[in-house]
Design a protein around this motif. Structure first.
Motif, PDB file in Angstrom:
ATOM      1  N   MET A  76       0.852  -1.189   0.000  1.00  0.00           N
ATOM      2  CA  MET A  76       0.000   0.000   0.000  1.00  0.00           C
ATOM      3  C   MET A  76       0.893   1.245   0.000  1.00  0.00           C
ATOM      4  N   ILE A  77       0.502   2.199  -0.835  1.00  0.00           N
ATOM      5  CA  ILE A  77       1.120   3.514  -0.767  1.00  0.00           C
ATOM      6  C   ILE A  77       0.020   4.509  -0.424  1.00  0.00           C
ATOM      7  N   LEU A  78       0.420   5.677   0.054  1.00  0.00           N
ATOM      8  CA  LEU A  78      -0.536   6.634   0.604  1.00  0.00           C
ATOM      9  C   LEU A  78      -0.340   8.010  -0.028  1.00  0.00           C
ATOM     10  N   HIS A  79      -1.445   8.734  -0.126  1.00  0.00           N
ATOM     11  CA  HIS A  79      -1.407  10.091  -0.674  1.00  0.00           C
ATOM     12  C   HIS A  79      -2.357  10.968   0.140  1.00  0.00           C
ATOM     13  N   ILE A  80      -1.901  12.162   0.477  1.00  0.00           N
ATOM     14  CA  ILE A  80      -2.709  13.133   1.232  1.00  0.00           C
ATOM     15  C   ILE A  80      -3.304  14.140   0.252  1.00  0.00           C
ATOM     16  N   ALA A 128      -7.057   2.802  11.606  1.00  0.00           N
ATOM     17  CA  ALA A 128      -7.489   1.835  10.596  1.00  0.00           C
ATOM     18  C   ALA A 128      -6.332   1.227   9.813  1.00  0.00           C
ATOM     19  N   ILE A 129      -5.189   1.923   9.763  1.00  0.00           N
ATOM     20  CA  ILE A 129      -4.041   1.373   9.032  1.00  0.00           C
ATOM     21  C   ILE A 129      -2.794   1.257   9.884  1.00  0.00           C
ATOM     22  N   ALA A 130      -2.915   1.524  11.169  1.00  0.00           N
ATOM     23  CA  ALA A 130      -1.746   1.437  12.058  1.00  0.00           C
ATOM     24  C   ALA A 130      -1.223   0.002  12.107  1.00  0.00           C
ATOM     25  N   PRO A 131       0.116  -0.134  12.078  1.00  0.00           N
ATOM     26  CA  PRO A 131       0.678  -1.500  12.115  1.00  0.00           C
ATOM     27  C   PRO A 131       0.443  -2.187  13.444  1.00  0.00           C
ATOM     28  N   GLY A 151      -9.512  19.259   6.826  1.00  0.00           N
ATOM     29  CA  GLY A 151     -10.267  18.884   5.636  1.00  0.00           C
ATOM     30  C   GLY A 151      -9.500  17.956   4.715  1.00  0.00           C
ATOM     31  N   LEU A 152      -8.534  17.223   5.276  1.00  0.00           N
ATOM     32  CA  LEU A 152      -7.715  16.324   4.476  1.00  0.00           C
ATOM     33  C   LEU A 152      -8.205  14.890   4.564  1.00  0.00           C
ATOM     34  N   VAL A 153      -7.896  14.127   3.526  1.00  0.00           N
ATOM     35  CA  VAL A 153      -8.135  12.685   3.536  1.00  0.00           C
ATOM     36  C   VAL A 153      -6.845  11.989   3.119  1.00  0.00           C
ATOM     37  N   LEU A 154      -6.757  10.751   3.518  1.00  0.00           N
ATOM     38  CA  LEU A 154      -5.618   9.916   3.185  1.00  0.00           C
ATOM     39  C   LEU A 154      -6.108   8.841   2.216  1.00  0.00           C
ATOM     40  N   LEU A 155      -5.543   8.837   1.007  1.00  0.00           N
ATOM     41  CA  LEU A 155      -5.901   7.828   0.019  1.00  0.00           C
ATOM     42  C   LEU A 155      -4.981   6.626   0.193  1.00  0.00           C
ATOM     43  N   CYS A 156      -5.568   5.470   0.401  1.00  0.00           N
ATOM     44  CA  CYS A 156      -4.817   4.218   0.498  1.00  0.00           C
ATOM     45  C   CYS A 156      -4.863   3.577  -0.886  1.00  0.00           C
ATOM     46  N   ILE A 157      -3.712   3.433  -1.492  1.00  0.00           N
ATOM     47  CA  ILE A 157      -3.616   3.031  -2.898  1.00  0.00           C
ATOM     48  C   ILE A 157      -2.954   1.664  -3.013  1.00  0.00           C
ATOM     49  N   GLU A 158      -3.565   0.795  -3.797  1.00  0.00           N
ATOM     50  CA  GLU A 158      -2.995  -0.524  -4.079  1.00  0.00           C
ATOM     51  C   GLU A 158      -2.116  -0.390  -5.324  1.00  0.00           C
ATOM     52  N   CYS A 200       3.522  10.440  -3.313  1.00  0.00           N
ATOM     53  CA  CYS A 200       2.955   9.470  -2.378  1.00  0.00           C
ATOM     54  C   CYS A 200       3.991   9.144  -1.315  1.00  0.00           C
ATOM     55  N   SER A 201       3.573   8.395  -0.323  1.00  0.00           N
ATOM     56  CA  SER A 201       4.450   7.961   0.760  1.00  0.00           C
ATOM     57  C   SER A 201       4.124   6.528   1.119  1.00  0.00           C
ATOM     58  N   THR A 202       5.065   5.879   1.776  1.00  0.00           N
ATOM     59  CA  THR A 202       4.800   4.570   2.355  1.00  0.00           C
ATOM     60  C   THR A 202       4.188   4.784   3.738  1.00  0.00           C
ATOM     61  N   LEU A 203       3.738   3.718   4.350  1.00  0.00           N
ATOM     62  CA  LEU A 203       3.177   3.811   5.700  1.00  0.00           C
ATOM     63  C   LEU A 203       4.212   4.376   6.673  1.00  0.00           C
ATOM     64  N   GLN A 204       5.469   3.983   6.509  1.00  0.00           N
ATOM     65  CA  GLN A 204       6.530   4.455   7.405  1.00  0.00           C
ATOM     66  C   GLN A 204       6.846   5.939   7.198  1.00  0.00           C
ATOM     67  N   GLN A 205       6.533   6.483   6.038  1.00  0.00           N
ATOM     68  CA  GLN A 205       6.869   7.873   5.705  1.00  0.00           C
ATOM     69  C   GLN A 205       5.730   8.860   5.918  1.00  0.00           C
ATOM     70  N   ILE A 206       4.493   8.382   6.000  1.00  0.00           N
ATOM     71  CA  ILE A 206       3.334   9.272   5.880  1.00  0.00           C
ATOM     72  C   ILE A 206       3.234  10.310   6.989  1.00  0.00           C
TER      73      ILE A 206
END
Length: 111
Positions: A1-5, A108-111, A52-59, A33-39
């Motif tokens: 998973m990669i992430l985008h704000i 919801a995505i915490a390790p 007003g931000l969202v975090l997109l979880c991308i496959e 984008c960022s990895t979980l460790q970088q976000i």
């Protein structure tokens, strides 16, 4: 998973359009984008106190555009070189800073 704000309104517009371009595709040639460790580090560096931000979880396997991991600040960050097909987004999470203006990984995505 990669992430985008991104801003919630920008994501809502992307859903209507069927494609997400972000703020930087047209100006820099890719979507950051960022990895979980970088976000959290990314969020606290570039989005502190923003609401007003969202975090997109991308496959990544579903992304039609090329993804390159490129060096920034002695780390490799995923960059999407093209528009993001919205069906690659598997989850959208509210991403609000705490009272101190800083971000944490959502439960919801915490390790």
């Amino acid at each position: 998973m990669i992430l985008h704000i991104t801003k919630r309104e920008q994501w809502e517009q992307a859903k209507q359009a069927g494609i997400y371009r972000g703020d930087t595709l047209d100006t820099e040639g890719f979507i950051h984008c960022s990895t979980l460790q970088q976000i959290v580090r990314t969020a606290n560096k570039f989005f502190q106190n923003q609401k007003g931000l969202v975090l997109l979880c991308i496959e990544p396997d579903r992304v039609q555009a090329e993804i390159k991991y490129e060096g920034v600040d002695n780390d490799l960050f995923p960059h999407i070189y093209g528009a993001l097909n919205i069906d690659a987004v598997t989850q959208v999470l509210d991403f609000e800073p705490g009272e101190n203006g800083k971000f944490q990984i959502p439960d919801a995505i915490a390790p």
